[in-house]
Design a protein around this motif. Structure first.
Motif, PDB file in Angstrom:
ATOM      1  N   GLY A  82       0.812  -1.201   0.000  1.00  0.00           N
ATOM      2  CA  GLY A  82       0.000   0.000   0.000  1.00  0.00           C
ATOM      3  C   GLY A  82       0.844   1.249   0.000  1.00  0.00           C
ATOM      4  O   GLY A  82       2.061   1.195   0.180  1.00  0.00           O
ATOM      5  N   ALA A  83       0.171   2.350  -0.199  1.00  0.00           N
ATOM      6  CA  ALA A  83       0.828   3.652  -0.221  1.00  0.00           C
ATOM      7  C   ALA A  83       0.378   4.451   0.994  1.00  0.00           C
ATOM      8  O   ALA A  83      -0.791   4.404   1.367  1.00  0.00           O
ATOM      9  CB  ALA A  83       0.458   4.393  -1.498  1.00  0.00           C
ATOM     10  N   SER A  84       1.302   5.149   1.619  1.00  0.00           N
ATOM     11  CA  SER A  84       1.011   6.051   2.728  1.00  0.00           C
ATOM     12  C   SER A  84       0.298   5.288   3.852  1.00  0.00           C
ATOM     13  O   SER A  84       0.861   4.384   4.438  1.00  0.00           O
ATOM     14  CB  SER A  84       0.191   7.237   2.211  1.00  0.00           C
ATOM     15  N   TYR A  85      -0.933   5.643   4.154  1.00  0.00           N
ATOM     16  CA  TYR A  85      -1.713   4.981   5.204  1.00  0.00           C
ATOM     17  C   TYR A  85      -1.789   3.473   4.938  1.00  0.00           C
ATOM     18  O   TYR A  85      -1.654   2.667   5.846  1.00  0.00           O
ATOM     19  CB  TYR A  85      -3.109   5.605   5.225  1.00  0.00           C
ATOM     20  N   GLY A  86      -1.956   3.101   3.680  1.00  0.00           N
ATOM     21  CA  GLY A  86      -2.001   1.690   3.304  1.00  0.00           C
ATOM     22  C   GLY A  86      -0.670   0.998   3.523  1.00  0.00           C
ATOM     23  O   GLY A  86      -0.616  -0.180   3.852  1.00  0.00           O
TER      24      GLY A  86
END
Length: 186
Positions: free
Chosen positions: A173-177
């Motif tokens: 995932g990206a960032s929060y993910g």
């Protein structure tokens, strides 16, 4: 000439500010009281409003796409889900692609397409409180968001018609993910 004088003035002012800050006593900030963390489940679940289940399109050269809402095992909150299946028969390895803060299952489409091209099945869902998913965000709470992740993966793997390899599941995932992927690893 005027621009040189202005530049000299700006430099002198900057040097003066730096010198003043260097003479101040540095100490930790005063303690603050913050409210308790929120941990809310069972609110805005979407039950009796949104119909649960997945609908899959016909198999094509590009594979299949299934969309719909699946209930989280935490509190039956309905989460907006898309499963992208590569062409051909399985079992397919699965990657759960988790979105960033404020995003949704539609985020990071380029990553999803690249995974699909490499013959991975891709699970994308909007975390509770984001996109079209129901529920309230609990900020990467291991008792809520991590259980949502386990629940979504489990439900997808358990669907025989999707032909997912239960022994080949990953998250990214990206960032929060990305943070949620890290928590999943722990």
């Amino acid at each position: 000439m005027r621009s040189l004088l202005r530049l000299a003035g700006v430099l002198a002012l900057t040097a003066s500010l730096i010198a003043q800050t260097g003479n101040e006593q540095v100490s930790p900030p005063t303690p603050q009281n913050f409210g308790p963390d929120t941990y809310r489940t069972g609110v805005f679940t979407g039950r009796r409003i949104t119909r649960p289940g997945l609908t899959c399109d016909s198999a094509s050269e590009g594979g299949r796409v299934c969309t719909g809402f699946l209930p989280s095992a935490v509190d039956r909150t309905l989460l907006d889900v898309t499963v992208m299946l590569p062409p051909g028969t399985g079992p397919h390895p699965l990657v759960a692609l988790l979105h960033g803060w404020g995003g949704s299952k539609s985020s990071s489409g380029d990553i999803a397409d690249a995974l699909l091209a490499e013959r991975y099945a891709v699970l994308r869902y909007s975390a509770r409180g984001f996109g079209d998913s129901w529920g309230q965000v609990n900020l990467s709470d291991v008792h809520v968001e991590m259980e949502d992740l386990r629940s979504m993966i489990g439900q997808i793997v358990d669907r025989q018609e999707l032909q997912i390899d239960a022994d080949a599941v990953a998250t990214t995932g990206a960032s929060y993910g990305g943070g949620e992927s890290w928590l999943a690893l722990l």
